[in-house]
Scaffold this motif. Structure first.
Motif, PDB file in Angstrom:
ATOM      1  N   VAL B  22      90.065  23.752  32.243  1.00 36.83           N
ATOM      2  CA  VAL B  22      89.425  22.491  31.850  1.00 36.83           C
ATOM      3  C   VAL B  22      88.112  22.777  31.131  1.00 36.83           C
ATOM      4  O   VAL B  22      87.831  22.224  30.058  1.00 36.83           O
ATOM      5  CB  VAL B  22      89.190  21.585  33.076  1.00 36.83           C
ATOM      6  CG1 VAL B  22      88.396  20.348  32.680  1.00 36.83           C
ATOM      7  CG2 VAL B  22      90.510  21.187  33.716  1.00 36.83           C
ATOM      8  N   LEU B  26      87.297  21.637  27.058  1.00 37.78           N
ATOM      9  CA  LEU B  26      86.433  20.495  26.721  1.00 37.78           C
ATOM     10  C   LEU B  26      85.713  20.653  25.383  1.00 37.78           C
ATOM     11  O   LEU B  26      85.693  19.694  24.588  1.00 37.78           O
ATOM     12  CB  LEU B  26      85.436  20.230  27.861  1.00 37.78           C
ATOM     13  CG  LEU B  26      86.055  19.622  29.121  1.00 37.78           C
ATOM     14  CD1 LEU B  26      85.019  19.532  30.243  1.00 37.78           C
ATOM     15  CD2 LEU B  26      86.638  18.239  28.844  1.00 37.78           C
ATOM     16  N   VAL B  34      79.332  20.798  29.194  1.00 40.21           N
ATOM     17  CA  VAL B  34      79.880  21.054  30.526  1.00 40.21           C
ATOM     18  C   VAL B  34      80.021  22.561  30.674  1.00 40.21           C
ATOM     19  O   VAL B  34      80.825  23.192  29.994  1.00 40.21           O
ATOM     20  CB  VAL B  34      81.246  20.362  30.722  1.00 40.21           C
ATOM     21  CG1 VAL B  34      81.814  20.687  32.102  1.00 40.21           C
ATOM     22  CG2 VAL B  34      81.103  18.858  30.545  1.00 40.21           C
ATOM     23  N   GLU B  36      80.455  24.430  33.616  1.00 40.86           N
ATOM     24  CA  GLU B  36      81.378  24.962  34.617  1.00 40.86           C
ATOM     25  C   GLU B  36      82.190  23.827  35.221  1.00 40.86           C
ATOM     26  O   GLU B  36      81.679  22.721  35.430  1.00 40.86           O
ATOM     27  CB  GLU B  36      80.621  25.700  35.730  1.00 40.86           C
ATOM     28  CG  GLU B  36      81.564  26.442  36.675  1.00 40.86           C
ATOM     29  CD  GLU B  36      80.845  27.188  37.796  1.00 40.86           C
ATOM     30  OE1 GLU B  36      79.626  27.023  37.963  1.00 40.86           O
ATOM     31  OE2 GLU B  36      81.531  27.936  38.513  1.00 40.86           O
ATOM     32  N   VAL B  37      83.447  24.112  35.479  1.00 37.77           N
ATOM     33  CA  VAL B  37      84.303  23.170  36.201  1.00 37.77           C
ATOM     34  C   VAL B  37      85.010  23.958  37.294  1.00 37.77           C
ATOM     35  O   VAL B  37      85.578  25.021  37.025  1.00 37.77           O
ATOM     36  CB  VAL B  37      85.367  22.524  35.275  1.00 37.77           C
ATOM     37  CG1 VAL B  37      86.274  21.590  36.070  1.00 37.77           C
ATOM     38  CG2 VAL B  37      84.705  21.776  34.124  1.00 37.77           C
ATOM     39  N   ARG B  38      84.945  23.461  38.499  1.00 40.09           N
ATOM     40  CA  ARG B  38      85.753  24.061  39.564  1.00 40.09           C
ATOM     41  C   ARG B  38      86.600  22.967  40.196  1.00 40.09           C
ATOM     42  O   ARG B  38      86.146  21.841  40.388  1.00 40.09           O
ATOM     43  CB  ARG B  38      84.880  24.776  40.604  1.00 40.09           C
ATOM     44  CG  ARG B  38      84.318  26.076  40.000  1.00 40.09           C
ATOM     45  CD  ARG B  38      83.508  26.891  40.964  1.00 40.09           C
ATOM     46  NE  ARG B  38      84.241  27.614  41.977  1.00 40.09           N
ATOM     47  CZ  ARG B  38      84.896  28.755  41.778  1.00 40.09           C
ATOM     48  NH1 ARG B  38      84.945  29.298  40.581  1.00 40.09           N
ATOM     49  NH2 ARG B  38      85.514  29.366  42.778  1.00 40.09           N
ATOM     50  N   GLN B  39      87.844  23.338  40.504  1.00 41.51           N
ATOM     51  CA  GLN B  39      88.789  22.350  41.013  1.00 41.51           C
ATOM     52  C   GLN B  39      89.209  22.688  42.427  1.00 41.51           C
ATOM     53  O   GLN B  39      89.539  23.835  42.730  1.00 41.51           O
ATOM     54  CB  GLN B  39      90.030  22.309  40.108  1.00 41.51           C
ATOM     55  CG  GLN B  39      91.085  21.311  40.625  1.00 41.51           C
ATOM     56  CD  GLN B  39      92.255  21.154  39.680  1.00 41.51           C
ATOM     57  OE1 GLN B  39      92.162  21.458  38.503  1.00 41.51           O
ATOM     58  NE2 GLN B  39      93.351  20.649  40.202  1.00 41.51           N
TER      59      GLN B  39
END
Lengths: 79, 79
Positions: B22, B26, B34, B36-39
């Motif tokens: 993700v 982006l 953005v 960093e994204v962590r899920q």
């Protein structure tokens, strides 16, 4: 920098087989008193301070959730 | 009845390919800023008032999370 949390859940009218599987298994495993479990996804984003709420709303709706079957909440948290 | 939220996330030292996908997508999609994204997973439980915090801790550790690679938080929320 800011930390943003997006929680994505199946809409109430959508079946949630994963959550139901956990809820049904717990009594067998010796844990009573849990009447419902629903499972969704939890995202933690690190974003620049330039990223406004409108942009976050577009990101969540477009790329983190499926608006047909899911609902979501967006909140900024202390890092 | 009480509502309990359990958020399960990969430990910081564990790679998170879904979140990375993700985060990398982006900028291509026109959203910058953005970093960093962590899920992870988000659970919402409805529990009887008889279910104490120790029981919730056992349920989260045993059945909602994988303690080897994940960390989790448990909190009671207003329904």
């Amino acid at each position: 920098m800011a930390r943003v949390v997006v929680d994505v859940m199946p809409k109430p009218e959508i079946l949630d087989p994963q959550g139901q599987a956990v809820a049904r298994a717990l009594p067998r495993l010796g844990f009573s008193g849990v009447t419902e479990v629903r499972q969704g996804r939890h995202f933690e984003l690190e974003v620049d301070d330039t990223v406004d709420d409108e942009t976050l709303a577009k990101i969540a709706e477009g790329f983190l959730a499926n608006p047909v079957i899911e609902q979501w909440t967006i909140r900024r948290v202390e890092a």
